[in-house]
Design a protein around this motif. Structure first.
Motif, PDB file in Angstrom:
ATOM      1  N   LEU A 154      39.192 -14.386   5.478  1.00 56.08           N
ATOM      2  CA  LEU A 154      38.992 -15.648   4.665  1.00 56.08           C
ATOM      3  C   LEU A 154      40.367 -15.977   4.590  1.00 56.08           C
ATOM      4  N   GLY A 155      40.599 -17.481   4.799  1.00 60.53           N
ATOM      5  CA  GLY A 155      41.609 -18.063   4.605  1.00 60.53           C
ATOM      6  C   GLY A 155      42.396 -17.912   5.960  1.00 60.53           C
ATOM      7  N   GLY A 156      41.702 -18.274   7.285  1.00 64.10           N
ATOM      8  CA  GLY A 156      41.934 -17.735   8.402  1.00 64.10           C
ATOM      9  C   GLY A 156      42.636 -19.035   9.320  1.00 64.10           C
ATOM     10  N   ASN A 157      42.809 -20.065   8.515  1.00 68.70           N
ATOM     11  CA  ASN A 157      43.002 -21.511   9.419  1.00 68.70           C
ATOM     12  C   ASN A 157      44.629 -21.861   9.375  1.00 68.70           C
ATOM     13  N   SER A 158      45.319 -20.860   8.579  1.00 71.31           N
ATOM     14  CA  SER A 158      46.879 -21.302   8.207  1.00 71.31           C
ATOM     15  C   SER A 158      47.553 -19.913   7.847  1.00 71.31           C
ATOM     16  N   GLY A 159      48.797 -20.057   8.115  1.00 69.61           N
ATOM     17  CA  GLY A 159      49.799 -19.265   7.908  1.00 69.61           C
ATOM     18  C   GLY A 159      49.696 -17.774   7.982  1.00 69.61           C
ATOM     19  N   ARG A 218      38.998 -24.277   4.024  1.00 72.02           N
ATOM     20  CA  ARG A 218      38.611 -25.350   3.319  1.00 72.02           C
ATOM     21  C   ARG A 218      38.463 -26.685   4.260  1.00 72.02           C
ATOM     22  N   ASP A 219      39.582 -26.507   4.968  1.00 71.71           N
ATOM     23  CA  ASP A 219      39.925 -27.815   5.698  1.00 71.71           C
ATOM     24  C   ASP A 219      39.463 -27.695   7.303  1.00 71.71           C
ATOM     25  N   GLN A 220      38.416 -28.579   7.490  1.00 71.02           N
ATOM     26  CA  GLN A 220      37.733 -28.678   8.775  1.00 71.02           C
ATOM     27  C   GLN A 220      38.645 -28.649   9.890  1.00 71.02           C
ATOM     28  N   ALA A 221      39.453 -29.715  10.029  1.00 70.37           N
ATOM     29  CA  ALA A 221      40.452 -29.980  11.128  1.00 70.37           C
ATOM     30  C   ALA A 221      41.071 -28.653  11.643  1.00 70.37           C
ATOM     31  N   THR A 222      41.768 -28.014  10.454  1.00 64.03           N
ATOM     32  CA  THR A 222      42.558 -26.874  10.902  1.00 64.03           C
ATOM     33  C   THR A 222      41.656 -25.624  11.308  1.00 64.03           C
ATOM     34  N   ASP A 262      40.318 -17.622  21.129  1.00 64.36           N
ATOM     35  CA  ASP A 262      39.296 -17.223  22.234  1.00 64.36           C
ATOM     36  C   ASP A 262      38.066 -16.455  21.652  1.00 64.36           C
ATOM     37  N   GLY A 263      36.948 -17.185  21.243  1.00 63.45           N
ATOM     38  CA  GLY A 263      35.855 -16.510  20.872  1.00 63.45           C
ATOM     39  C   GLY A 263      35.716 -16.377  19.451  1.00 63.45           C
ATOM     40  N   ALA A 264      36.501 -17.033  18.715  1.00 66.76           N
ATOM     41  CA  ALA A 264      36.638 -17.238  17.303  1.00 66.76           C
ATOM     42  C   ALA A 264      35.324 -18.029  16.738  1.00 66.76           C
ATOM     43  N   ARG A 265      34.945 -17.766  15.682  1.00 69.97           N
ATOM     44  CA  ARG A 265      34.098 -18.618  14.907  1.00 69.97           C
ATOM     45  C   ARG A 265      34.669 -19.021  13.499  1.00 69.97           C
ATOM     46  N   GLY A 266      34.358 -20.413  13.277  1.00 67.93           N
ATOM     47  CA  GLY A 266      35.037 -20.849  11.805  1.00 67.93           C
ATOM     48  C   GLY A 266      33.833 -21.202  10.821  1.00 67.93           C
ATOM     49  N   TYR A 267      34.185 -21.290   9.691  1.00 71.61           N
ATOM     50  CA  TYR A 267      33.111 -21.604   8.416  1.00 71.61           C
ATOM     51  C   TYR A 267      34.049 -22.168   7.549  1.00 71.61           C
ATOM     52  N   ASP A 313      34.502 -22.645   0.616  1.00 71.58           N
ATOM     53  CA  ASP A 313      35.404 -22.478  -0.427  1.00 71.58           C
ATOM     54  C   ASP A 313      35.355 -21.291  -1.277  1.00 71.58           C
ATOM     55  N   MET A 314      36.349 -20.562  -1.424  1.00 70.84           N
ATOM     56  CA  MET A 314      36.388 -19.165  -2.002  1.00 70.84           C
ATOM     57  C   MET A 314      35.944 -19.399  -3.515  1.00 70.84           C
ATOM     58  N   ALA A 315      36.037 -20.432  -4.059  1.00 71.27           N
ATOM     59  CA  ALA A 315      35.738 -20.839  -5.478  1.00 71.27           C
ATOM     60  C   ALA A 315      34.096 -21.044  -5.629  1.00 71.27           C
ATOM     61  N   ASP A 316      33.705 -21.279  -4.465  1.00 69.74           N
ATOM     62  CA  ASP A 316      32.008 -21.848  -4.725  1.00 69.74           C
ATOM     63  C   ASP A 316      31.366 -20.680  -4.167  1.00 69.74           C
ATOM     64  N   LEU A 317      30.704 -19.786  -5.056  1.00 70.81           N
ATOM     65  CA  LEU A 317      30.226 -18.294  -4.531  1.00 70.81           C
ATOM     66  C   LEU A 317      28.886 -18.803  -3.620  1.00 70.81           C
ATOM     67  N   ALA A 318      28.251 -19.893  -3.858  1.00 67.88           N
ATOM     68  CA  ALA A 318      26.978 -20.139  -3.154  1.00 67.88           C
ATOM     69  C   ALA A 318      27.492 -20.386  -1.635  1.00 67.88           C
ATOM     70  N   ALA A 319      28.429 -21.145  -1.397  1.00 69.87           N
ATOM     71  CA  ALA A 319      29.156 -21.505  -0.058  1.00 69.87           C
ATOM     72  C   ALA A 319      29.359 -20.075   0.643  1.00 69.87           C
ATOM     73  N   MET A 320      30.060 -19.134  -0.205  1.00 66.86           N
ATOM     74  CA  MET A 320      30.639 -17.849   0.492  1.00 66.86           C
ATOM     75  C   MET A 320      29.326 -16.947   0.830  1.00 66.86           C
TER      76      MET A 320
END
Ligand SMILES: NC(=O)c1ccc[n+]([C@@H]2O[C@H](COP(=O)([O-])OP(=O)(O)OC[C@H]3O[C@@H](n4cnc5c(N)ncnc54)[C@H](OP(=O)(O)O)[C@@H]3O)[C@@H](O)[C@H]2O)c1
Length: 249
Positions: free
Chosen positions: A11-16, A37-41, A50-55, A58-65
């Motif tokens: 969770l939060g795998g697109n940066s840092g 949260r940021d679709q581009a990153t 290789d082989g990763a999937r992205g979603y 937002d951690m604050a949005d429990l329905a999205a989680m």
């Protein structure tokens, strides 16, 4: 290849720190899912890993989680490793701190993290590992850091309690608590000028006995340790990765 055939959700795998960990898990053959949260990153990370999937979730949005967890359930049916890493900063001295600042930081860093664990648990079982990113800010006193420090301190206690609840189910829960790490986080504080960020960075380095910022990869190595069988007898631990800042600073 410690993560061969293991389903890893970051969770939060697109940066840092999260991105460095995602790459490290993938390099050891993990089946990697990342959120942000940021679709581009997210898209850029998925191309790079290789082989990763992205979603986008937002951690604050429990329905999205919930939706994201269901997508992983449909794809892989289980989660072996959950890395709860997403977080935001939020510096404000007490006279300037607003309820909105407070809620934003806590909705993501504390409430979001705890309910992400709750939601992922339905796909986790014996042998599972949860790693959560805390911060030395949850343990040491930094003026202006009340909202963030309180959220990370609360998270550290929640992690220990969750570890106690899950130990009988064979799920280990541990925390990595970084000191100052060179990532985009420092530059994301709204309302803080570039000059102030540079001054804060120097102040943070001065407080680190090793006299440097850490690198995201140095945190990732500890994350992979906790997530792997190398840490098979370790739960409820909190490892400070801070160049000695908390204990020696
Ligand atoms: N860097 C440091 O000095 C330091 C020190 C101690 C602790 N930490 C902790 O380390 C963790 C990672 O931070 P970092 O330094 O790697 O910073 P970063 O590069 O800014 O990464 C933060 C990550 O969290 C994600 N995120 C933030 N808010 C989110 C939300 N509402 N929903 C979903 N994802 C969200 C970001 O995704 P988007 O980019 O898509 O928003 C990004 O992937 C955080 O928990 C932070 O508190 C960092």
């Amino acid at each position: 290849m410690r993560f061969k055939d293991k389903v890893v959700l970051i969770l939060g795998g697109n940066s840092g720190i999260g991105l460095a960990s995602a790459k490290a898990f993938a390099a050891e053959s993990g089946i990697v899912h990342i959120t942000g949260r940021d679709q581009a990153t997210i898209d850029a990370a998925v191309v790079e890993i290789d082989g990763a999937r992205g979603y986008r979730a937002d951690m604050a949005d429990l329905a999205a989680m919930e939706e994201m967890i269901s997508a992983i359930e449909a794809q892989d049916g289980r989660i072996d490793v959950l890395f709860v890493n997403a977080g935001v900063g939020g510096f404000a001295p007490i006279r300037e701190l607003t309820p909105e600042d407070w809620d934003k930081v806590h909705d993501i860093n504390l409430r979001g993290a705890v309910f992400a664990i709750q939601k992922a648990l339905r796909l986790m079982g014996r042998g599972g590992a949860i790693v959560v990113t805390g911060s030395i800010g949850g343990h040491g006193v930094l003026p202006g850091n009340a909202a963030y420090g309180a959220a990370k301190a609360g998270l550290a206690m929640a992690v220990k309690i969750i570890a106690a609840e899950l130990v009988g189910e064979g799920i280990r829960v541990n925390m990595v608590s970084p000191g100052p790490i060179e990532t985009p986080l420092l530059h994301r504080n709204p309302g803080i000028s570039g000059e102030a960020v540079a001054a804060l960075r120097e102040q943070m380095i001065a407080a680190v006995p090793m006299r440097r910022m850490g690198q995201a990869e140095e945190v990732a190595r500890a994350v992979l340790f906790f997530a792997s069988e190398d840490a098979s007898f370790v739960t409820a631990a909190n490892l400070f990765i801070d160049g000695g800042a908390l204990e020696l600073g």
